[in-house]
Design an enzyme around this catalytic site. Structure first.
Site, mmCIF file in Angstrom:
data_model
loop_
_atom_site.group_PDB
_atom_site.id
_atom_site.type_symbol
_atom_site.label_atom_id
_atom_site.label_comp_id
_atom_site.label_asym_id
_atom_site.label_seq_id
_atom_site.Cartn_x
_atom_site.Cartn_y
_atom_site.Cartn_z
ATOM 1 N N HIS A 1 0.973 -13.109 -14.270
ATOM 2 C CA HIS A 1 0.131 -12.751 -13.290
ATOM 3 C C HIS A 1 0.362 -11.354 -12.059
ATOM 4 O O HIS A 1 0.815 -11.556 -11.716
ATOM 5 C CB HIS A 1 -0.510 -14.231 -12.059
ATOM 6 C CG HIS A 1 -0.928 -13.557 -10.928
ATOM 7 N ND1 HIS A 1 -0.931 -13.649 -9.841
ATOM 8 C CD2 HIS A 1 -2.948 -13.543 -11.218
ATOM 9 C CE1 HIS A 1 -1.931 -13.279 -9.008
ATOM 10 N NE2 HIS A 1 -3.115 -13.094 -9.705
ATOM 11 N N TYR B 1 1.087 8.571 -12.243
ATOM 12 C CA TYR B 1 2.335 7.938 -13.350
ATOM 13 C C TYR B 1 2.997 7.310 -12.800
ATOM 14 O O TYR B 1 3.512 7.033 -13.581
ATOM 15 C CB TYR B 1 2.397 9.619 -13.325
ATOM 16 C CG TYR B 1 1.443 9.914 -14.102
ATOM 17 C CD1 TYR B 1 1.295 10.907 -15.439
ATOM 18 C CD2 TYR B 1 2.679 11.662 -14.102
ATOM 19 C CE1 TYR B 1 0.528 11.215 -15.725
ATOM 20 C CE2 TYR B 1 1.440 13.049 -14.806
ATOM 21 C CZ TYR B 1 0.738 12.681 -15.897
ATOM 22 O OH TYR B 1 0.001 13.603 -16.983
ATOM 23 N N ASP C 1 -7.138 -9.486 -12.684
ATOM 24 C CA ASP C 1 -6.644 -10.342 -10.955
ATOM 25 C C ASP C 1 -7.961 -10.739 -10.271
ATOM 26 O O ASP C 1 -8.463 -9.909 -9.856
ATOM 27 C CB ASP C 1 -6.089 -9.437 -10.610
ATOM 28 C CG ASP C 1 -4.794 -10.685 -9.459
ATOM 29 O OD1 ASP C 1 -5.952 -11.623 -8.953
ATOM 30 O OD2 ASP C 1 -3.892 -9.947 -9.076
#
Length: 142
Positions: free
Chosen positions: A22, A113, A64
């Protein structure tokens, strides 16, 4: 081969998806993304498009539910005239599996990034669309 697992999901990708917990994140990187230099775990999916992989992964991967935006896109650099129709494809694919309403955020390129470097894994694809990079945050199976 396994029943119910899309064939485009390689054994290596399936293993990583299973290992993730998770709130772990996975990056689906276009062909221009510096995947090898940014990845903690690199999965090669050369020759595959991100929409095809996303559709397959969303069959087994929960987003999520406890964060506002469990999906992140690399924002177009200001002044760059590039259009991003692939983002609409991503939203349609997520909608096919669960609602995409408000789940996508746009992140500045260098912030993306840095977040990608912390991701559990990066999937290097053959995607040719520009600004096609996508981060997904894993949820829980209920």
């Amino acid at each position: 081969m396994l029943k119910g697992i899309p064939a485009i999901i390689s054994p290596e990708l399936l293993k990583v998806l299973m290992e993730m917990g998770h709130s772990d994140e996975i990056v689906f990187a276009d062909g221009n993304f510096p995947a090898a230099s940014h990845a903690q775990r690199l999965i090669r999916a050369d020759g595959h498009s991100i929409p095809d992989l996303l559709d397959a992964v969303m069959q087994v991967f929960p987003l999520d539910q406890y964060v506002d935006q469990p999906a992140a896109l690399m924002a177009v650099t200001p002044g760059d005239p590039i259009a991003t129709p692939i983002w609409d494809e991503y939203k349609a694919i997520v909608d096919k599996h669960e609602s995409s309403e408000g789940k996508f955020e746009e992140m500045e390129r260098f912030a993306f990034y840095e977040r990608a470097k912390k991701a559990y894994a990066i999937v290097a694809t053959g995607e040719k669309a520009l600004y096609a990079n996508l981060i997904l945050k894993k949820g829980v199976v209920k």
